[in-house]
Design an enzyme around this catalytic site. Structure first.
Site, PDB file in Angstrom:
ATOM      1  CD  GLU A 442     -26.401 -11.462 -33.293  1.00 26.44           C
ATOM      2  OE1 GLU A 442     -25.408 -11.436 -32.241  1.00 26.44           O
ATOM      3  OE2 GLU A 442     -26.135 -12.270 -33.969  1.00 26.44           O
ATOM      4  N   GLY A 443     -29.544  -9.702 -29.584  1.00 26.36           N
ATOM      5  CA  GLY A 443     -29.819  -8.753 -28.455  1.00 26.36           C
ATOM      6  C   GLY A 443     -30.927  -7.952 -28.645  1.00 26.36           C
TER       7      GLY A 443
END
Length: 590
Positions: A442-443
């Site tokens: 998620e980054g």
């Protein structure tokens, strides 16, 4: 066998006593008739039973067996299907979903507590429904009414799941490099072709259908990320009456063999002209996908808190029971061969680090949830705008700081158990492995730090930071708290270094990248100081009502301000060293 018991007393303290959630819900018409304090407590009680008794017992066996890929099909570990069937009977997937399509409509302040329980009980199990909740959010926000009516009810029920399909083998963070294509079809749908990797729950045997949200490029689209569109691509096509039709032209090519979260299927997904439908506007898919990604970033941050809490519980139980040596001040247990290791200063230091960071994170998660609720449900445009700004500012902090500190806590928990912490049957090594991914997906946390400093602070001249600082300063001046002066000093340190970086960024192209991670950590420690000052103020005011709990809370606050907040001093020094030390070597000298 490791066990997990939801920290309900502390969750209620944060929700009701620190943030007075019921008063907020009562003034928001969309929530006033759905939830009050009693409803919230009943949900938390039931969630504790579901996570502690249904999901937690599968965590170790799920890790041992893992998800299995056989000829394109994924089989989840023994017991997962039965547990998932029971889980969705309670409506947990749709807990905060839109009631218009069958969701329960509960506020995010409550949902974050449930998510913590879910990740603490079993991160692999949690991910299957976490991705579904995020996909529902994106569909609800951006899809046509026809798509919402067709897909959201069975997804909120948990009968259908969702996935997020962004990454390709050659394109991670740089989404402009994506090659997946979408060709228009005569009936208004699109033919989606390409391969995606790292797709959580892309294939599994828990649900009847899987609804993939896929980023792809239309013919003639820009080569940059501005040319991406978002498509809804179901595993099984859906008939007009809502029944399942033919299998779509997509498949799972394999699953990854991972360090942790082994019971969660991380899939390679191949789309071979699969039929899909556009969500939102053409070439604006990234903005639509970010609705889901921002939800998932907070959710994954909470994975760090949940794993840390599970590790803390196991470490505390062990430290109270394990006999080794004698206390430095003398014998503590006269009738035993040795004292429990909780008497030793180093063990206490590790446990207090875990406790202070986990409880600070729990409060901060609730605070971010409060801003999300205001942003979504407030009828005051100015209040919504202010909450939006805080959500944008604080989401990267929550994702990265929760997970960085979550790994640190799990490592402390493993260390408390000594050699047993390295042995599988005690559960601590699994928590270390499971929480590690939360810093990556998620980054990555480095990307979160760049987002915070570059986009949320420097690009707007620190406007959102000033808003947050004004709130913190107002609290410190208006409320009786033992730590008001320390809080203001820490806030001023954050403000000063932010101003210095604003100036540096004008002259040094490397300034933001060099400082970003240290800056995010500095921000995190100051944000936690705000949370601990608020918790200490409430604990002091209500000490007579619950002496033992309040005294414990105040002692933990004292530890945070004395032993953890000073980390901000070294972070400031590191930031002020600038970018030059990072560029003293040529590439070939590494």
């Amino acid at each position: 066998m490791p066990e997990y018991n939801a920290p309900l007393r502390d969750m209620r303290f944060v929700l009701h006593e620190v943030f007075d959630a019921a008063a907020l819900w009562a003034r928001l018409p969309a929530l006033a008739e759905l939830v009050d304090a009693d409803t919230a407590d009943a949900i938390l009680e039931e969630a504790a039973k579901v996570t502690g008794m249904l999901i937690a017992p599968l965590n170790r066996s799920g890790d041992e067996q893992g998800a299995q890929w056989v000829a394109g099909e994924v089989h989840t570990p023994d017991g997962f299907r039965e547990a998932y069937a029971t889980y969705i009977e309670g409506g947990w997937v749709g807990l905060s979903g839109n009631p218009a399509y069958g969701g329960m409509g509960m506020p995010k302040m409550l949902a974050v507590a449930f998510e913590e329980m879910l990740y603490a009980a079993g991160s692999s199990f949690a991910l299957y429904s976490a991705l579904s909740s995020g996909a529902c959010l994106a569909i609800d926000a951006h899809a046509s009414e026809e798509l919402k009516n067709r897909y959201l009810p069975p997804m909120y029920q948990g009968r259908w799941a969702g996935s997020m399909c962004l990454t390709e083998a050659h394109a991670g963070t740089d989404l402009g490099l994506l090659r997946t294509r979408a060709e228009p079809r005569a009936d208004g749908s699109y033919a989606i072709s390409g391969s995606k990797i790292f797709i959580t729950g892309g294939e599994q045997d828990l649900t009847e259908n899987i609804v993939h949200l896929v980023l792809a490029k239309l013919p003639g689209a820009s080569a940059s990320s501005k040319g991406l569109s978002l498509f809804l691509v179901p595993k099984w096509l859906v008939n007009a009456d809502g029944s399942l039709g033919a299998r779509n032209a997509l498949s799972c090519g394999s699953i990854e063999h991972k360090m942790g979260i082994k019971a969660s299927a991380t899939c390679v997904m191949n789309f071979d002209g699969a039929q899909g439908w556009l969500i939102g506007e053409a070439n604006k898919g990234l903005a639509a996908m970010f609705t889901m990604m921002n939800y998932e970033r907070l959710s994954i941050g909470i994975q760090g808190i949940g794993c840390a809490e599970a590790s803390y519980q196991a470490a505390t139980r062990y430290a109270r029971e394990r006999l080794q040596g004698r206390g430095a001040a003398g014998v503590q247990e006269q009738n035993k061969a040795a004292d429990p290791i909780i008497v030793h200063a180093e063990v206490r230091r590790m446990l207090l680090c875990m406790k202070a960071m986990t409880e600070g994170g729990r409060a901060f998660a609730c605070y971010v949830g409060q801003q999300l609720d205001l942003s979504k449900f407030s009828e005051d445009a100015e209040e919504r705008q202010a909450a939006d700004a805080l959500v944008a500012l604080l989401t990267p902090v929550a994702k990265a700081f929760f997970t960085d500190s979550g790994l640190e806590s799990c490592l402390h928990g493993q260390q408390v158990l000594g050699g047993h912490g390295y042995i599988r049957e005690w559960g601590q090594e699994q928590l270390v492995r499971d929480v590690r991914i939360a810093q990556i997906y998620e980054g990555t946390n480095g990307i979160q730090a760049l987002d915070l400093l570059g986009r949320k602070v420097v690009s707007n001249g620190g406007a959102a930071l000033r808003q947050f600082a004004a709130e913190v300063r107002h609290f410190a001046h208006q409320h009786e708290t033992p730590y008001g002066s320390e809080l203001i000093t820490a806030l001023e340190r954050l403000e000063a270094i932010s101003g210095w970086l604003l100036d540096q960024a004008k002259e040094d192209p490397h300034a933001i990248g060099a400082a970003a991670v240290d800056y995010l950590h500095l921000f995190g420690y100051v944000a936690y100081a705000y949370m601990w000052a608020r918790m200490a103020a409430v604990a002091e005011a209500r000490r007579a009502e619950d002496e033992a709990f309040s005294a414990g809370k105040l002692a933990t606050a004292a530890f945070y301000f004395a032993r953890l907040l000073p980390r901000s001093l070294s972070l400031e020094a590191s930031i002020r060293a600038g970018s030059a030390p990072l560029y003293g070597l040529d590439a070939e000298q590494f």
